[in-house]
Design a protein around this motif. Structure first.
Motif, PDB file in Angstrom:
ATOM      1  N   VAL A 193       0.859  -1.187   0.000  1.00 44.10           N
ATOM      2  CA  VAL A 193       0.000   0.000   0.000  1.00 44.10           C
ATOM      3  C   VAL A 193       0.890   1.229   0.000  1.00 44.10           C
ATOM      4  CG1 VAL A 193      -1.789   1.261   1.258  1.00 44.10           C
ATOM      5  CG2 VAL A 193      -1.797  -1.236   1.276  1.00 44.10           C
ATOM      6  N   LEU A 194       0.559   2.187  -0.853  1.00 41.78           N
ATOM      7  CA  LEU A 194       1.300   3.444  -0.898  1.00 41.78           C
ATOM      8  C   LEU A 194       0.727   4.426   0.116  1.00 41.78           C
ATOM      9  CD1 LEU A 194       1.555   3.754  -4.761  1.00 41.78           C
ATOM     10  CD2 LEU A 194       3.418   3.228  -3.187  1.00 41.78           C
ATOM     11  N   ALA A 195       1.509   5.420   0.479  1.00 44.07           N
ATOM     12  CA  ALA A 195       1.083   6.427   1.448  1.00 44.07           C
ATOM     13  C   ALA A 195      -0.163   7.183   0.983  1.00 44.07           C
ATOM     14  CB  ALA A 195       2.226   7.402   1.735  1.00 44.07           C
ATOM     15  N   ASP A 196      -0.358   7.286  -0.342  1.00 47.06           N
ATOM     16  CA  ASP A 196      -1.531   8.008  -0.854  1.00 47.06           C
ATOM     17  C   ASP A 196      -2.781   7.121  -0.938  1.00 47.06           C
ATOM     18  OD1 ASP A 196      -1.107   6.388  -3.083  1.00 47.06           O
ATOM     19  OD2 ASP A 196      -0.539   8.040  -4.406  1.00 47.06           O
ATOM     20  N   GLY A 197      -2.665   5.866  -0.469  1.00 47.79           N
ATOM     21  CA  GLY A 197      -3.815   4.976  -0.421  1.00 47.79           C
ATOM     22  C   GLY A 197      -3.934   4.005  -1.576  1.00 47.79           C
ATOM     23  N   ARG A 198      -3.117   4.181  -2.625  1.00 45.67           N
ATOM     24  CA  ARG A 198      -3.177   3.233  -3.741  1.00 45.67           C
ATOM     25  C   ARG A 198      -2.681   1.860  -3.287  1.00 45.67           C
ATOM     26  NH1 ARG A 198       0.211   5.888  -8.331  1.00 45.67           N
ATOM     27  NH2 ARG A 198       1.324   6.673  -6.515  1.00 45.67           N
ATOM     28  N   ILE A 199      -3.310   0.833  -3.826  1.00 42.66           N
ATOM     29  CA  ILE A 199      -2.939  -0.545  -3.525  1.00 42.66           C
ATOM     30  C   ILE A 199      -2.281  -1.119  -4.778  1.00 42.66           C
ATOM     31  CG2 ILE A 199      -3.831  -2.829  -2.947  1.00 42.66           C
ATOM     32  CD1 ILE A 199      -6.208  -1.203  -1.611  1.00 42.66           C
ATOM     33  N   VAL A 200      -1.086  -1.667  -4.604  1.00 42.74           N
ATOM     34  CA  VAL A 200      -0.304  -2.163  -5.729  1.00 42.74           C
ATOM     35  C   VAL A 200      -0.200  -3.682  -5.612  1.00 42.74           C
ATOM     36  CG1 VAL A 200       1.889  -1.986  -6.946  1.00 42.74           C
ATOM     37  CG2 VAL A 200       0.993   0.007  -5.708  1.00 42.74           C
ATOM     38  N   ILE A 201      -0.755  -4.388  -6.600  1.00 41.53           N
ATOM     39  CA  ILE A 201      -0.727  -5.847  -6.607  1.00 41.53           C
ATOM     40  C   ILE A 201       0.443  -6.304  -7.479  1.00 41.53           C
ATOM     41  CG2 ILE A 201      -2.005  -7.944  -7.186  1.00 41.53           C
ATOM     42  CD1 ILE A 201      -4.568  -6.410  -6.527  1.00 41.53           C
ATOM     43  N   VAL A 202       1.210  -7.261  -6.935  1.00 40.87           N
ATOM     44  CA  VAL A 202       2.473  -7.675  -7.537  1.00 40.87           C
ATOM     45  C   VAL A 202       2.499  -9.194  -7.725  1.00 40.87           C
ATOM     46  CG1 VAL A 202       4.981  -7.715  -7.152  1.00 40.87           C
ATOM     47  CG2 VAL A 202       3.634  -5.734  -6.410  1.00 40.87           C
ATOM     48  N   ASP A 203       3.042  -9.639  -8.862  1.00 42.99           N
ATOM     49  CA  ASP A 203       3.286 -11.062  -9.078  1.00 42.99           C
ATOM     50  C   ASP A 203       4.574 -11.402  -8.325  1.00 42.99           C
ATOM     51  OD1 ASP A 203       4.203 -13.544  -9.999  1.00 42.99           O
ATOM     52  OD2 ASP A 203       3.475 -13.193 -12.032  1.00 42.99           O
ATOM     53  N   PRO A 204       4.518 -12.244  -7.293  1.00 43.20           N
ATOM     54  CA  PRO A 204       5.705 -12.510  -6.482  1.00 43.20           C
ATOM     55  C   PRO A 204       6.797 -13.292  -7.209  1.00 43.20           C
ATOM     56  CG  PRO A 204       3.928 -13.960  -5.828  1.00 43.20           C
ATOM     57  CD  PRO A 204       3.349 -12.985  -6.826  1.00 43.20           C
ATOM     58  N   ASN A 205       6.471 -13.904  -8.334  1.00 41.64           N
ATOM     59  CA  ASN A 205       7.481 -14.639  -9.101  1.00 41.64           C
ATOM     60  C   ASN A 205       8.375 -13.708  -9.905  1.00 41.64           C
ATOM     61  OD1 ASN A 205       6.555 -17.242  -8.286  1.00 41.64           O
ATOM     62  ND2 ASN A 205       4.849 -16.993  -9.696  1.00 41.64           N
ATOM     63  N   THR A 206       7.784 -12.648 -10.426  1.00 42.89           N
ATOM     64  CA  THR A 206       8.541 -11.713 -11.265  1.00 42.89           C
ATOM     65  C   THR A 206       8.768 -10.366 -10.581  1.00 42.89           C
ATOM     66  OG1 THR A 206       6.526 -10.823 -12.255  1.00 42.89           O
ATOM     67  CG2 THR A 206       7.552 -12.720 -13.353  1.00 42.89           C
ATOM     68  N   TYR A 207       8.028 -10.118  -9.499  1.00 41.21           N
ATOM     69  CA  TYR A 207       8.025  -8.823  -8.793  1.00 41.21           C
ATOM     70  C   TYR A 207       7.537  -7.690  -9.685  1.00 41.21           C
ATOM     71  CZ  TYR A 207       9.656  -9.681  -4.069  1.00 41.21           C
ATOM     72  OH  TYR A 207       9.721 -10.051  -2.749  1.00 41.21           O
ATOM     73  N   LYS A 208       6.783  -8.034 -10.724  1.00 41.17           N
ATOM     74  CA  LYS A 208       6.215  -7.002 -11.582  1.00 41.17           C
ATOM     75  C   LYS A 208       4.813  -6.622 -11.113  1.00 41.17           C
ATOM     76  CE  LYS A 208       8.925  -7.838 -15.663  1.00 41.17           C
ATOM     77  NZ  LYS A 208       8.945  -8.127 -17.088  1.00 41.17           N
ATOM     78  N   ILE A 209       4.516  -5.329 -11.232  1.00 39.11           N
ATOM     79  CA  ILE A 209       3.199  -4.808 -10.865  1.00 39.11           C
ATOM     80  C   ILE A 209       2.171  -5.308 -11.894  1.00 39.11           C
ATOM     81  CG2 ILE A 209       1.801  -2.711 -10.611  1.00 39.11           C
ATOM     82  CD1 ILE A 209       4.415  -1.282  -9.734  1.00 39.11           C
ATOM     83  N   VAL A 210       1.074  -5.889 -11.391  1.00 42.04           N
ATOM     84  CA  VAL A 210       0.023  -6.384 -12.290  1.00 42.04           C
ATOM     85  C   VAL A 210      -1.237  -5.524 -12.240  1.00 42.04           C
ATOM     86  CG1 VAL A 210       0.864  -8.760 -12.304  1.00 42.04           C
ATOM     87  CG2 VAL A 210      -0.821  -8.061 -10.601  1.00 42.04           C
ATOM     88  N   LEU A 211      -1.398  -4.740 -11.149  1.00 42.21           N
ATOM     89  CA  LEU A 211      -2.590  -3.907 -11.012  1.00 42.21           C
ATOM     90  C   LEU A 211      -2.339  -2.830  -9.966  1.00 42.21           C
ATOM     91  CD1 LEU A 211      -5.646  -3.623 -11.837  1.00 42.21           C
ATOM     92  CD2 LEU A 211      -6.150  -5.028  -9.847  1.00 42.21           C
ATOM     93  N   VAL A 212      -2.844  -1.621 -10.242  1.00 48.68           N
ATOM     94  CA  VAL A 212      -2.791  -0.534  -9.269  1.00 48.68           C
ATOM     95  C   VAL A 212      -4.224  -0.105  -9.016  1.00 48.68           C
ATOM     96  CG1 VAL A 212      -1.922   1.776  -8.748  1.00 48.68           C
ATOM     97  CG2 VAL A 212      -0.541   0.229 -10.144  1.00 48.68           C
ATOM     98  N   LEU A 213      -4.673  -0.244  -7.773  1.00 50.46           N
ATOM     99  CA  LEU A 213      -6.023   0.136  -7.382  1.00 50.46           C
ATOM    100  C   LEU A 213      -6.007   1.498  -6.709  1.00 50.46           C
ATOM    101  CD1 LEU A 213      -7.145  -3.248  -5.823  1.00 50.46           C
ATOM    102  CD2 LEU A 213      -7.780  -2.351  -8.056  1.00 50.46           C
ATOM    103  N   ILE A 214      -6.907   2.371  -7.152  1.00 55.38           N
ATOM    104  CA  ILE A 214      -6.954   3.716  -6.586  1.00 55.38           C
ATOM    105  C   ILE A 214      -8.047   3.793  -5.543  1.00 55.38           C
ATOM    106  CG2 ILE A 214      -7.352   6.150  -7.142  1.00 55.38           C
ATOM    107  CD1 ILE A 214      -6.241   5.512  -9.927  1.00 55.38           C
TER     108      ILE A 214
END
Length: 72
Positions: A51-72
């Motif tokens: 979770v970012l300080a501005d409230g966005r939620i960042v979903i990550v693939d733990p195998n690649t560590y790449k961001i798959v979705l950013v929820l506002i």
């Protein structure tokens, strides 16, 4: 649902928060997605987030560590 987990927000982000960007492994502590989320979106089973300080939620693939979705 994620906000109920009381994850400490990340404030010192020095990389781009966009789908496909790799998250620095040493800088960001990932948390497993709550089972309630996985029940709604089964494709996210095993994925992690932060979770970012501005409230966005960042979903990550733990195998690649790449961001798959950013929820506002």
């Amino acid at each position: 649902m994620i906000k109920e987990t009381k994850v400490e927000p990340v404030s010192n982000v020095d990389f781009d928060i966009s789908v496909g960007v790799e998250v620095p492994r040493q800088k960001i502590h990932l948390h497993r997605l709550p089972s309630k989320i996985v029940k709604i979106v089964p494709a996210y089973e095993g994925y992690e987030y932060f979770v970012l300080a501005d409230g966005r939620i960042v979903i990550v693939d733990p195998n690649t560590y790449k961001i798959v979705l950013v929820l506002i």
